[in-house]
Structure formats: C-alpha cells, structure tokens
Design a protein around this motif. Structure first.
Motif, PDB file in Angstrom:
ATOM      1  N   ARG A   1       0.822  -1.211   0.000  1.00 27.92           N
ATOM      2  CA  ARG A   1       0.000   0.000   0.000  1.00 27.92           C
ATOM      3  C   ARG A   1       0.859   1.266   0.000  1.00 27.92           C
ATOM      4  O   ARG A   1       0.571   2.228  -0.724  1.00 27.92           O
ATOM      5  CB  ARG A   1      -0.926  -0.016   1.224  1.00 27.92           C
ATOM      6  CG  ARG A   1      -1.998   1.060   1.185  1.00 27.92           C
ATOM      7  CD  ARG A   1      -3.121   0.741   2.141  1.00 27.92           C
ATOM      8  NE  ARG A   1      -2.672   0.665   3.525  1.00 27.92           N
ATOM      9  CZ  ARG A   1      -2.646  -0.437   4.235  1.00 27.92           C
ATOM     10  NH1 ARG A   1      -3.024  -1.586   3.694  1.00 27.92           N
ATOM     11  NH2 ARG A   1      -2.257  -0.424   5.500  1.00 27.92           N
ATOM     12  N   LEU A   2       1.935   1.259   0.775  1.00 28.76           N
ATOM     13  CA  LEU A   2       2.808   2.438   0.850  1.00 28.76           C
ATOM     14  C   LEU A   2       3.579   2.663  -0.450  1.00 28.76           C
ATOM     15  O   LEU A   2       3.863   3.804  -0.824  1.00 28.76           O
ATOM     16  CB  LEU A   2       3.788   2.296   2.016  1.00 28.76           C
ATOM     17  CG  LEU A   2       3.193   2.348   3.430  1.00 28.76           C
ATOM     18  CD1 LEU A   2       4.269   2.091   4.473  1.00 28.76           C
ATOM     19  CD2 LEU A   2       2.520   3.693   3.686  1.00 28.76           C
ATOM     20  N   LEU A   3       3.916   1.563  -1.124  1.00 25.67           N
ATOM     21  CA  LEU A   3       4.719   1.672  -2.344  1.00 25.67           C
ATOM     22  C   LEU A   3       3.874   1.620  -3.614  1.00 25.67           C
ATOM     23  O   LEU A   3       4.427   1.527  -4.710  1.00 25.67           O
ATOM     24  CB  LEU A   3       5.765   0.546  -2.382  1.00 25.67           C
ATOM     25  CG  LEU A   3       6.770   0.524  -1.233  1.00 25.67           C
ATOM     26  CD1 LEU A   3       7.743  -0.633  -1.401  1.00 25.67           C
ATOM     27  CD2 LEU A   3       7.547   1.840  -1.168  1.00 25.67           C
ATOM     28  N   SER A   4       2.572   1.676  -3.478  1.00 26.39           N
ATOM     29  CA  SER A   4       1.693   1.603  -4.651  1.00 26.39           C
ATOM     30  C   SER A   4       1.965   2.684  -5.693  1.00 26.39           C
ATOM     31  O   SER A   4       1.740   2.440  -6.893  1.00 26.39           O
ATOM     32  CB  SER A   4       0.227   1.646  -4.206  1.00 26.39           C
ATOM     33  OG  SER A   4      -0.037   2.826  -3.461  1.00 26.39           O
ATOM     34  N   PRO A   5       2.448   3.895  -5.325  1.00 27.07           N
ATOM     35  CA  PRO A   5       2.765   4.878  -6.380  1.00 27.07           C
ATOM     36  C   PRO A   5       3.821   4.415  -7.378  1.00 27.07           C
ATOM     37  O   PRO A   5       3.906   4.953  -8.496  1.00 27.07           O
ATOM     38  CB  PRO A   5       3.266   6.097  -5.577  1.00 27.07           C
ATOM     39  CG  PRO A   5       2.590   5.984  -4.247  1.00 27.07           C
ATOM     40  CD  PRO A   5       2.549   4.505  -3.980  1.00 27.07           C
TER      41      PRO A   5
ATOM     42  N   ARG B   1       3.783   1.853  -9.066  1.00 23.40           N
ATOM     43  CA  ARG B   1       3.152   1.235 -10.227  1.00 23.40           C
ATOM     44  C   ARG B   1       3.144   2.192 -11.422  1.00 23.40           C
ATOM     45  O   ARG B   1       3.157   1.755 -12.576  1.00 23.40           O
ATOM     46  CB  ARG B   1       1.719   0.831  -9.893  1.00 23.40           C
ATOM     47  CG  ARG B   1       1.591  -0.236  -8.829  1.00 23.40           C
ATOM     48  CD  ARG B   1       0.127  -0.637  -8.664  1.00 23.40           C
ATOM     49  NE  ARG B   1      -0.074  -1.480  -7.507  1.00 23.40           N
ATOM     50  CZ  ARG B   1       0.127  -2.803  -7.501  1.00 23.40           C
ATOM     51  NH1 ARG B   1       0.537  -3.405  -8.603  1.00 23.40           N
ATOM     52  NH2 ARG B   1      -0.095  -3.509  -6.410  1.00 23.40           N
ATOM     53  N   ARG B   2       3.102   3.481 -11.142  1.00 22.35           N
ATOM     54  CA  ARG B   2       3.044   4.465 -12.229  1.00 22.35           C
ATOM     55  C   ARG B   2       4.307   4.460 -13.077  1.00 22.35           C
ATOM     56  O   ARG B   2       4.279   4.863 -14.237  1.00 22.35           O
ATOM     57  CB  ARG B   2       2.816   5.860 -11.647  1.00 22.35           C
ATOM     58  CG  ARG B   2       1.513   5.981 -10.857  1.00 22.35           C
ATOM     59  CD  ARG B   2       1.391   7.353 -10.223  1.00 22.35           C
ATOM     60  NE  ARG B   2       0.170   7.473  -9.423  1.00 22.35           N
ATOM     61  CZ  ARG B   2      -0.156   8.542  -8.720  1.00 22.35           C
ATOM     62  NH1 ARG B   2       0.650   9.607  -8.718  1.00 22.35           N
ATOM     63  NH2 ARG B   2      -1.277   8.561  -8.015  1.00 22.35           N
ATOM     64  N   VAL B   3       5.425   4.030 -12.481  1.00 22.51           N
ATOM     65  CA  VAL B   3       6.679   3.975 -13.241  1.00 22.51           C
ATOM     66  C   VAL B   3       6.995   2.545 -13.669  1.00 22.51           C
ATOM     67  O   VAL B   3       8.118   2.246 -14.080  1.00 22.51           O
ATOM     68  CB  VAL B   3       7.846   4.562 -12.422  1.00 22.51           C
ATOM     69  CG1 VAL B   3       7.627   6.038 -12.171  1.00 22.51           C
ATOM     70  CG2 VAL B   3       8.019   3.813 -11.106  1.00 22.51           C
ATOM     71  N   GLY B   4       6.015   1.651 -13.533  1.00 19.94           N
ATOM     72  CA  GLY B   4       6.172   0.291 -14.030  1.00 19.94           C
ATOM     73  C   GLY B   4       6.865  -0.673 -13.087  1.00 19.94           C
ATOM     74  O   GLY B   4       7.321  -1.736 -13.521  1.00 19.94           O
ATOM     75  N   PHE B   5       6.975  -0.310 -11.801  1.00 19.11           N
ATOM     76  CA  PHE B   5       7.644  -1.209 -10.854  1.00 19.11           C
ATOM     77  C   PHE B   5       6.615  -1.763  -9.883  1.00 19.11           C
ATOM     78  O   PHE B   5       5.974  -1.013  -9.141  1.00 19.11           O
ATOM     79  CB  PHE B   5       8.731  -0.467 -10.074  1.00 19.11           C
ATOM     80  CG  PHE B   5       9.630  -1.384  -9.295  1.00 19.11           C
ATOM     81  CD1 PHE B   5      10.767  -1.921  -9.880  1.00 19.11           C
ATOM     82  CD2 PHE B   5       9.328  -1.720  -7.987  1.00 19.11           C
ATOM     83  CE1 PHE B   5      11.585  -2.775  -9.171  1.00 19.11           C
ATOM     84  CE2 PHE B   5      10.141  -2.570  -7.264  1.00 19.11           C
ATOM     85  CZ  PHE B   5      11.280  -3.100  -7.872  1.00 19.11           C
TER      86      PHE B   5
ATOM     87  N   PRO C   1       5.124  -3.070  -6.624  1.00 16.66           N
ATOM     88  CA  PRO C   1       5.513  -3.046  -5.206  1.00 16.66           C
ATOM     89  C   PRO C   1       5.460  -4.423  -4.551  1.00 16.66           C
ATOM     90  O   PRO C   1       6.042  -4.619  -3.495  1.00 16.66           O
ATOM     91  CB  PRO C   1       4.502  -2.092  -4.572  1.00 16.66           C
ATOM     92  CG  PRO C   1       3.333  -2.115  -5.487  1.00 16.66           C
ATOM     93  CD  PRO C   1       3.887  -2.325  -6.861  1.00 16.66           C
ATOM     94  N   GLU C   2       4.776  -5.381  -5.191  1.00 19.16           N
ATOM     95  CA  GLU C   2       4.712  -6.728  -4.621  1.00 19.16           C
ATOM     96  C   GLU C   2       6.102  -7.355  -4.498  1.00 19.16           C
ATOM     97  O   GLU C   2       6.349  -8.141  -3.582  1.00 19.16           O
ATOM     98  CB  GLU C   2       3.815  -7.624  -5.486  1.00 19.16           C
ATOM     99  CG  GLU C   2       2.333  -7.291  -5.411  1.00 19.16           C
ATOM    100  CD  GLU C   2       1.956  -6.133  -6.320  1.00 19.16           C
ATOM    101  OE1 GLU C   2       0.782  -5.723  -6.279  1.00 19.16           O
ATOM    102  OE2 GLU C   2       2.841  -5.646  -7.052  1.00 19.16           O
ATOM    103  N   ARG C   3       7.003  -7.008  -5.410  1.00 20.46           N
ATOM    104  CA  ARG C   3       8.345  -7.586  -5.339  1.00 20.46           C
ATOM    105  C   ARG C   3       9.097  -7.094  -4.104  1.00 20.46           C
ATOM    106  O   ARG C   3       9.802  -7.863  -3.443  1.00 20.46           O
ATOM    107  CB  ARG C   3       9.130  -7.238  -6.609  1.00 20.46           C
ATOM    108  CG  ARG C   3       8.609  -7.927  -7.861  1.00 20.46           C
ATOM    109  CD  ARG C   3       9.558  -7.745  -9.017  1.00 20.46           C
ATOM    110  NE  ARG C   3       9.100  -8.456 -10.206  1.00 20.46           N
ATOM    111  CZ  ARG C   3       9.768  -8.525 -11.342  1.00 20.46           C
ATOM    112  NH1 ARG C   3      10.950  -7.904 -11.443  1.00 20.46           N
ATOM    113  NH2 ARG C   3       9.295  -9.195 -12.363  1.00 20.46           N
ATOM    114  N   ILE C   4       8.949  -5.806  -3.813  1.00 20.12           N
ATOM    115  CA  ILE C   4       9.601  -5.274  -2.618  1.00 20.12           C
ATOM    116  C   ILE C   4       8.991  -5.887  -1.362  1.00 20.12           C
ATOM    117  O   ILE C   4       9.697  -6.228  -0.408  1.00 20.12           O
ATOM    118  CB  ILE C   4       9.490  -3.741  -2.584  1.00 20.12           C
ATOM    119  CG1 ILE C   4      10.188  -3.136  -3.805  1.00 20.12           C
ATOM    120  CG2 ILE C   4      10.099  -3.183  -1.299  1.00 20.12           C
ATOM    121  CD1 ILE C   4      10.120  -1.629  -3.862  1.00 20.12           C
ATOM    122  N   ALA C   5       7.680  -6.036  -1.361  1.00 14.94           N
ATOM    123  CA  ALA C   5       7.011  -6.648  -0.212  1.00 14.94           C
ATOM    124  C   ALA C   5       7.472  -8.084  -0.019  1.00 14.94           C
ATOM    125  O   ALA C   5       7.677  -8.542   1.113  1.00 14.94           O
ATOM    126  CB  ALA C   5       5.499  -6.600  -0.403  1.00 14.94           C
TER     127      ALA C   5
END
Length: 200
Positions: A121-125, A127-131, A133-137
C-alpha cells in the motif's frame, strides 16, 4: 522457514501493524541522539515489560531472539573497553538492544501478511513507473523470515566447530554460512518460479 509471529493472541496483536511500525520508526528517530544511559535503560525495561505481557512463551521467544545480537554486544564492549571509551560502548550496546528488542516485539505481534499489505500500500505509487511493489514486499517478507533461520544455522555451525576443534570459531564459519544462505536463496527462487511468483 521460521515464523516470527507469536500464535498466542495478546493486546499487542490487536494494534494495527501500521501504528506499530510508526511507533518503531519514531523510537528509532528519538533514540539515536541519546547519549545518556538512564533513558536507554528505561526504554529496555519498558520493552521487557511488553515481553512479559505476551506470556511465558512470548517472553522466552523474545529472549531467544537476542542470541544473535550478543556476539556484537561482547565485541563492541570489549573494543570500547580497550580504547578507554566504555561509556560510549555502553550507549551503543543499549541502543542496539533497545531497537532490536522493540523491532522483535513488533514482528512477534504482527502477521507477516499484514506487513506485506502495508508495504504494498505504501509503495503503490511505484506502479506508475512500471515497478510492482509486490516484489519489494516479497523481499521484505523473505528478509524477516530468513533472519532467525540464518542466526540458528550460524549457532549450529559454531557448535559443530567447537565439537571438532579446541580453537575459537571466529570468522571461520562465515564461508559455510554464506554458501548455505546462497543455497537457500536458490531453492526459494526455484520454488517461486515454479509457482509463477518470480520471473526472469
């Protein structure tokens, strides 16, 4: 892999993981500038009281989690004693024990799935640059899961060394421990690929 979450429910389990991580972050921010011993000791006492509130099982698990840190405590204290800066060494050790103990309290009273959801949820932004956040989680979860496993494996390697040699263990177990960690990483990567959770 070892789960860090304490199965027995307590008052701390009912606190949202976001609040607990925010308090941990604030504690880290406040602790670093402290150079006196008494507030650090008071903080450790509060954390130990928190351990006690988790029951006998939680208290024992919290004590076991400190074992990997004790080597660093001894090394830091001995070094600062030799250079004549024992007070500074004591401050560093108390900060380390306080923050490590508090972080362990958070992980023991929080579900790993809740932590992953918060990270996503914190890293959801991103997604706009194509990364994704599930991988970091996922990386975050693997670090939490494998840290106690590596600590236990290092302890077993040290015990095996002492059983075969009268010399001190020292850094001799670093290489086999690193090889073991890499082997575990390969196995986890293969398992993730087999389940479609990791792509080249």
């Amino acid at each position: 892999m070892l789960s860090l979450t304490l199965e027995r429910q307590s008052w701390a389990h009912r606190i949202p993981v976001g609040w607990k991580l925010a308090i941990l972050f604030a504690l880290t921010f406040v602790t670093f500038p402290i150079e006196r011993l008494d507030p650090l000791i008071a903080g450790i006492v509060l954390v130990v009281l928190g351990w006690t509130s988790l029951g006998r099982t939680g208290f024992r698990a919290s004590l076991r989690a400190l074992r990997p840190v004790l080597w660093f405590v001894v090394i830091i204290l001995v070094y600062h004693l030799l250079v004549g800066r024992l007070h500074q060494g004591a401050v560093i050790v108390l900060k380390m024990l306080l923050l490590f103990s508090a972080a362990n309290f958070v992980t023991m009273t929080s579900k790993l799935s809740d932590m992953m959801e918060l990270v996503i949820r914190l890293l959801s932004p991103l997604r706009r640059v194509g990364f994704p956040p599930e991988r970091i989680a996922l990386a975050f979860a693997l670090v939490i899961r494998f840290t106690p496993v590596l600590g236990q494996r290092g302890a077993r390697l040290a015990e095996a060394w002492r059983a075969r040699s009268a010399r001190r263990v020292g850094p001799r177990i670093v290489a086999p421990l690193a090889v073991s960690a890499l082997d575990d990483a390969d196995q986890v990567a293969e398992a993730l690929r087999a389940r479609g959770g990791l792509r080249e």
